[in-house]
Design a protein around this motif. Structure first.
Motif, mmCIF file in Angstrom:
data_model
loop_
_atom_site.group_PDB
_atom_site.id
_atom_site.type_symbol
_atom_site.label_atom_id
_atom_site.label_comp_id
_atom_site.label_asym_id
_atom_site.label_seq_id
_atom_site.Cartn_x
_atom_site.Cartn_y
_atom_site.Cartn_z
ATOM 1 N N SER A 302 -21.591 -73.806 -89.644
ATOM 2 C CA SER A 302 -20.702 -74.004 -88.531
ATOM 3 C C SER A 302 -19.781 -72.737 -88.563
ATOM 4 O O SER A 302 -19.361 -72.098 -87.447
ATOM 5 N N LEU A 303 -19.247 -72.084 -89.783
ATOM 6 C CA LEU A 303 -18.192 -71.132 -89.565
ATOM 7 C C LEU A 303 -19.046 -69.834 -89.520
ATOM 8 O O LEU A 303 -18.396 -69.157 -88.695
ATOM 9 N N TYR A 304 -20.132 -69.697 -89.871
ATOM 10 C CA TYR A 304 -20.869 -68.493 -89.511
ATOM 11 C C TYR A 304 -21.104 -68.452 -88.054
ATOM 12 O O TYR A 304 -21.027 -67.335 -87.348
ATOM 13 N N CYS A 305 -21.465 -69.581 -87.383
ATOM 14 C CA CYS A 305 -21.442 -69.579 -85.841
ATOM 15 C C CYS A 305 -20.366 -69.273 -85.329
ATOM 16 O O CYS A 305 -20.074 -68.626 -84.042
ATOM 17 N N GLN A 306 -19.213 -69.836 -85.787
ATOM 18 C CA GLN A 306 -17.687 -69.528 -85.115
ATOM 19 C C GLN A 306 -17.341 -68.091 -85.301
ATOM 20 O O GLN A 306 -16.871 -67.464 -84.442
ATOM 21 N N ALA A 307 -17.840 -67.533 -86.333
ATOM 22 C CA ALA A 307 -17.611 -66.097 -86.487
ATOM 23 C C ALA A 307 -18.467 -65.265 -85.464
ATOM 24 O O ALA A 307 -17.738 -64.374 -85.215
ATOM 25 N N LEU A 308 -19.637 -65.579 -85.344
ATOM 26 C CA LEU A 308 -20.573 -64.727 -84.371
ATOM 27 C C LEU A 308 -19.743 -64.804 -82.938
ATOM 28 O O LEU A 308 -20.153 -63.948 -82.079
ATOM 29 N N ASP A 309 -18.980 -65.886 -82.606
ATOM 30 C CA ASP A 309 -18.350 -65.957 -81.520
ATOM 31 C C ASP A 309 -17.370 -65.043 -81.161
ATOM 32 O O ASP A 309 -16.913 -64.684 -80.142
ATOM 33 N N PHE A 310 -16.652 -64.490 -82.319
ATOM 34 C CA PHE A 310 -15.831 -63.496 -82.267
ATOM 35 C C PHE A 310 -16.399 -62.119 -82.673
ATOM 36 O O PHE A 310 -15.777 -61.158 -82.110
ATOM 37 N N PHE A 311 -17.509 -62.175 -83.376
ATOM 38 C CA PHE A 311 -17.975 -60.662 -83.500
ATOM 39 C C PHE A 311 -18.631 -60.003 -82.237
ATOM 40 O O PHE A 311 -18.522 -58.881 -82.128
ATOM 41 N N VAL A 312 -19.020 -60.922 -81.661
ATOM 42 C CA VAL A 312 -19.656 -60.299 -80.218
ATOM 43 C C VAL A 312 -18.716 -59.632 -79.396
ATOM 44 O O VAL A 312 -18.822 -58.640 -78.965
ATOM 45 N N PRO A 313 -17.569 -60.389 -78.841
ATOM 46 C CA PRO A 313 -16.424 -59.645 -78.262
ATOM 47 C C PRO A 313 -15.909 -58.391 -79.018
ATOM 48 O O PRO A 313 -15.476 -57.490 -78.408
ATOM 49 N N ALA A 314 -15.677 -58.615 -80.360
ATOM 50 C CA ALA A 314 -15.540 -57.647 -81.140
ATOM 51 C C ALA A 314 -16.335 -56.159 -80.978
ATOM 52 O O ALA A 314 -15.653 -54.928 -80.948
ATOM 53 N N LEU A 315 -17.540 -56.500 -80.835
ATOM 54 C CA LEU A 315 -18.612 -55.241 -80.509
ATOM 55 C C LEU A 315 -18.078 -54.909 -79.154
ATOM 56 O O LEU A 315 -18.282 -53.515 -79.002
ATOM 57 N N HIS A 316 -17.932 -55.793 -78.145
ATOM 58 C CA HIS A 316 -17.609 -55.187 -76.856
ATOM 59 C C HIS A 316 -16.292 -54.494 -76.883
ATOM 60 O O HIS A 316 -16.246 -53.236 -76.123
ATOM 61 N N TYR A 317 -15.330 -54.433 -77.708
ATOM 62 C CA TYR A 317 -14.116 -53.940 -77.616
ATOM 63 C C TYR A 317 -14.185 -52.664 -78.393
ATOM 64 O O TYR A 317 -13.271 -51.943 -78.187
ATOM 65 N N GLU A 318 -14.853 -52.563 -79.577
ATOM 66 C CA GLU A 318 -15.007 -51.450 -80.387
ATOM 67 C C GLU A 318 -15.520 -50.394 -79.642
ATOM 68 O O GLU A 318 -16.465 -50.175 -79.051
ATOM 69 N N VAL A 319 -14.819 -49.246 -79.529
ATOM 70 C CA VAL A 319 -15.349 -47.762 -78.718
ATOM 71 C C VAL A 319 -15.715 -46.791 -79.909
ATOM 72 O O VAL A 319 -16.594 -45.899 -79.514
ATOM 73 N N ASP A 320 -15.520 -46.997 -81.175
ATOM 74 C CA ASP A 320 -15.990 -45.974 -82.257
ATOM 75 C C ASP A 320 -17.279 -46.460 -82.522
ATOM 76 O O ASP A 320 -17.651 -47.232 -82.980
ATOM 77 N N ALA A 321 -18.446 -45.232 -82.132
ATOM 78 C CA ALA A 321 -19.667 -45.698 -82.643
ATOM 79 C C ALA A 321 -20.005 -45.982 -83.912
ATOM 80 O O ALA A 321 -20.882 -46.891 -84.143
ATOM 81 N N GLN A 322 -19.335 -45.244 -84.844
ATOM 82 C CA GLN A 322 -19.666 -45.312 -86.104
ATOM 83 C C GLN A 322 -19.363 -46.973 -86.727
ATOM 84 O O GLN A 322 -19.839 -47.674 -87.289
ATOM 85 N N ARG A 323 -18.024 -47.154 -86.317
ATOM 86 C CA ARG A 323 -17.729 -48.448 -86.456
ATOM 87 C C ARG A 323 -18.357 -49.607 -85.863
ATOM 88 O O ARG A 323 -18.468 -50.640 -86.737
ATOM 89 N N LYS A 324 -18.818 -49.343 -84.840
ATOM 90 C CA LYS A 324 -19.639 -50.273 -83.984
ATOM 91 C C LYS A 324 -20.936 -50.722 -84.677
ATOM 92 O O LYS A 324 -21.323 -51.793 -84.866
ATOM 93 N N GLU A 325 -21.514 -49.490 -85.301
ATOM 94 C CA GLU A 325 -22.961 -49.750 -85.811
ATOM 95 C C GLU A 325 -22.493 -50.543 -87.367
ATOM 96 O O GLU A 325 -23.365 -51.123 -87.671
ATOM 97 N N ALA A 326 -21.511 -50.333 -87.904
ATOM 98 C CA ALA A 326 -21.138 -50.909 -89.197
ATOM 99 C C ALA A 326 -21.041 -52.311 -88.799
ATOM 100 O O ALA A 326 -21.477 -53.249 -89.571
ATOM 101 N N ILE A 327 -20.252 -52.640 -87.693
ATOM 102 C CA ILE A 327 -20.127 -54.473 -87.209
ATOM 103 C C ILE A 327 -21.581 -54.894 -87.155
ATOM 104 O O ILE A 327 -21.949 -55.855 -87.494
ATOM 105 N N LYS A 328 -22.310 -54.125 -86.348
ATOM 106 C CA LYS A 328 -23.650 -54.678 -86.044
ATOM 107 C C LYS A 328 -24.431 -54.824 -87.185
ATOM 108 O O LYS A 328 -25.097 -56.132 -87.365
ATOM 109 N N ALA A 329 -24.360 -53.930 -88.121
ATOM 110 C CA ALA A 329 -25.094 -54.203 -89.384
ATOM 111 C C ALA A 329 -24.905 -55.403 -90.287
ATOM 112 O O ALA A 329 -25.636 -56.354 -90.676
#
Length: 469
Positions: A302-329
């Motif tokens: 349940s907590l991992y699913c809740q975290a994913l609900d915020f990780f996806v908008p975090a990816l939308h928000y991030e503009v730095d390519a290197q940081r975005k790749e780290a979040i994706k990993a």
């Protein structure tokens, strides 16, 4: 001053170039500052001789409101000047054009894109008791086409509204105007919610609900009492259809309220991309890892699913390519672990499902004299059957929620005894099933969104759905 056919007027400090558009009393030009920065701006030019009393009031209202607003989703008024011929509003330039053009070039927008078109700006205005009164796609601008941020513009009709205001002035554009305005009845801030409904309808279906060949036909449709039917295609989520129907309620007293609009599950302001998205996702992951280490697979999932609900908008928000790749990993790792936990939890849930079915059979035997209880138990059985079908999770969830609504009412009225104990157990089992299914649907959507962001060679429409904020 140069006339309409003679090109843009001259203004000290700026070079005015192409005309971007014109309205009832103003023309907007693209312009460059003559200073070293060569900043690009939009300049709204209002010819003084065209101003009557109403348009002077509109202009003063726009200047007063925009001077006091600083918000990422509202067009910024940088300055205003005047000379003997014109009044000039120097505005932030939005290179992506307006939402009307954006919709028409794509014909329709995916639901995920339409969802984010202007919630933040509307909430910001509502908190300050400002009503726009002229919401339409032409007044919603895109900061750019590469990574568009939507900006609310043109506050010439905006008013500071109080609940007791009585207005009988026809304002705004008829195609997007609430019935109570067209019929010249008393109206309040809820007219903006009707306009939001019309814009959403147009974004999702390609044309507004009252598309007409003449003003007479348009007025007749608006004044009609017929319920607005939503087209069956393209298919929309249940939440999206519910919100549209509640926005496009002709009677303002029955129309959704601002509070319910912002709290509606389809609007989902909590998960809009923001600077806080990554921190909230990380905090939930820390809790998930701890529950995982403690052997509580259901809570960890349940907590991992809740975290994913915020990780996806975090990816939308991030503009730095290197940081975005780290979040994706990281997201990839968490999705993999969530899939492993899903298998573990699914196994224990199947046991719960079998246990729940046998208990329900016993309860059904004891409820032969209670037709309403029998009917609710049939709904629960239908939900269980639907859950076992491939791709039936969303329908099963709707059935579980409907069955629970009935059973909770019956449980409250049931006297103490064996039947009440069984009914209580049934309600707990159904709640557990519904929560489990919610997590499955969430995880699938989050995974789809994360994978979509990771794919190369996205089509323009999918790319838009990943970047529009």
């Amino acid at each position: 001053m140069a006339g309409p056919g003679w090109g843009p007027p001259r203004l000290d400090g700026f070079i005015l170039t192409e005309r971007l558009g014109s309205g009832t009393y103003a023309t907007v030009y693209k312009a460059y500052a003559k200073k070293d920065t060569r900043e690009v701006v939009a300049i709204k030019c209002v010819a003084k001789k065209s101003l009557n009393k109403a348009s002077v009031e509109n202009l003063l209202t726009e200047i007063e409101i925009l001077k006091g607003i600083r918000h990422p989703h509202i067009v910024q008024l940088k300055d205003f000047q005047w000379d003997s011929d014109n009044i000039y509003l120097i505005m932030e330039f939005c290179a992506g054009g307006d939402l009307s053009r954006f919709i028409h070039t794509r014909r329709i927008l995916p639901e995920k894109v339409a969802r984010v078109f202007m919630q933040h700006a509307l909430q910001f205005l509502h908190e300050r008791s400002i009503s726009h009164l002229d919401l339409k796609p032409q007044n919603i601008l895109l900061s750019s086409l590469e990574k568009p941020h939507l900006k609310l513009a043109d506050f010439g009709f905006a008013q500071h509204m109080s609940p007791w205001d009585e207005k009988h002035v026809l304002r705004g554009s008829p195609l997007y105007m609430a019935p109570e305005m067209v019929c010249q009845r008393q109206y309040d801030a809820r007219v903006d919610l009707w306009s939001v409904g019309v814009i959403l309808y147009e974004a999702l279906f390609g044309q507004p609900p009252f598309a007409s060949r003449s003003f007479t036909e348009l007025e007749e449709k608006i004044r009609s009492n017929r319920v607005i039917e939503l087209p069956l295609r393209p298919p929309l989520s249940r939440d999206c259809r519910d919100l549209l129907q509640r926005l496009l309620e002709r009677d303002p007293s029955r129309r959704i309220s601002f509070e319910d609009f912002f709290a509606h599950p389809w609007v989902d302001l909590e998960h809009m991309p923001s600077g806080e998205s990554l921190a909230r996702a990380t905090a939930l992951v820390v809790q998930a890892v701890k529950k995982d280490q403690d052997g509580d697979a259901a809570a960890a999932l349940s907590l991992y699913c809740q975290a994913l609900d915020f990780f996806v908008p975090a990816l939308h928000y991030e503009v730095d390519a290197q940081r975005k790749e780290a979040i994706k990993a990281k997201v990839g790792q968490y999705v993999s672990r969530a899939e492993e936990l899903k298998v573990i939890v699914s196994s224990s849930n199947q046991a719960l499902l079998r246990q729940g079915t046998s208990a329900r059979d016993l309860l059904r035997e004891m409820a032969r004299d209670k037709p309403r209880l029998l009917a609710a138990l049939e709904v629960a059985s239908a939900a269980t059957a639907k859950e076992e079908e491939a791709g039936g999770e969303q329908d099963a969830l709707g059935l579980y929620q409907h069955g629970l609504g009935e059973l909770l009412v019956l449980l409250a009225a049931e006297p103490p005894g064996r039947r009440r104990e069984l009914l209580h157990t049934e309600v707990q089992n159904l709640m557990a099933r519904a929560e489990y299914l919610k997590e499955q649907v969430k995880m699938r959507e989050s995974r789809w969104a994360a994978e979509t962001l990771d794919k190369e060679g996205l089509s323009e429409s999918v790319r838009s759905s990943c970047t529009l904020q």
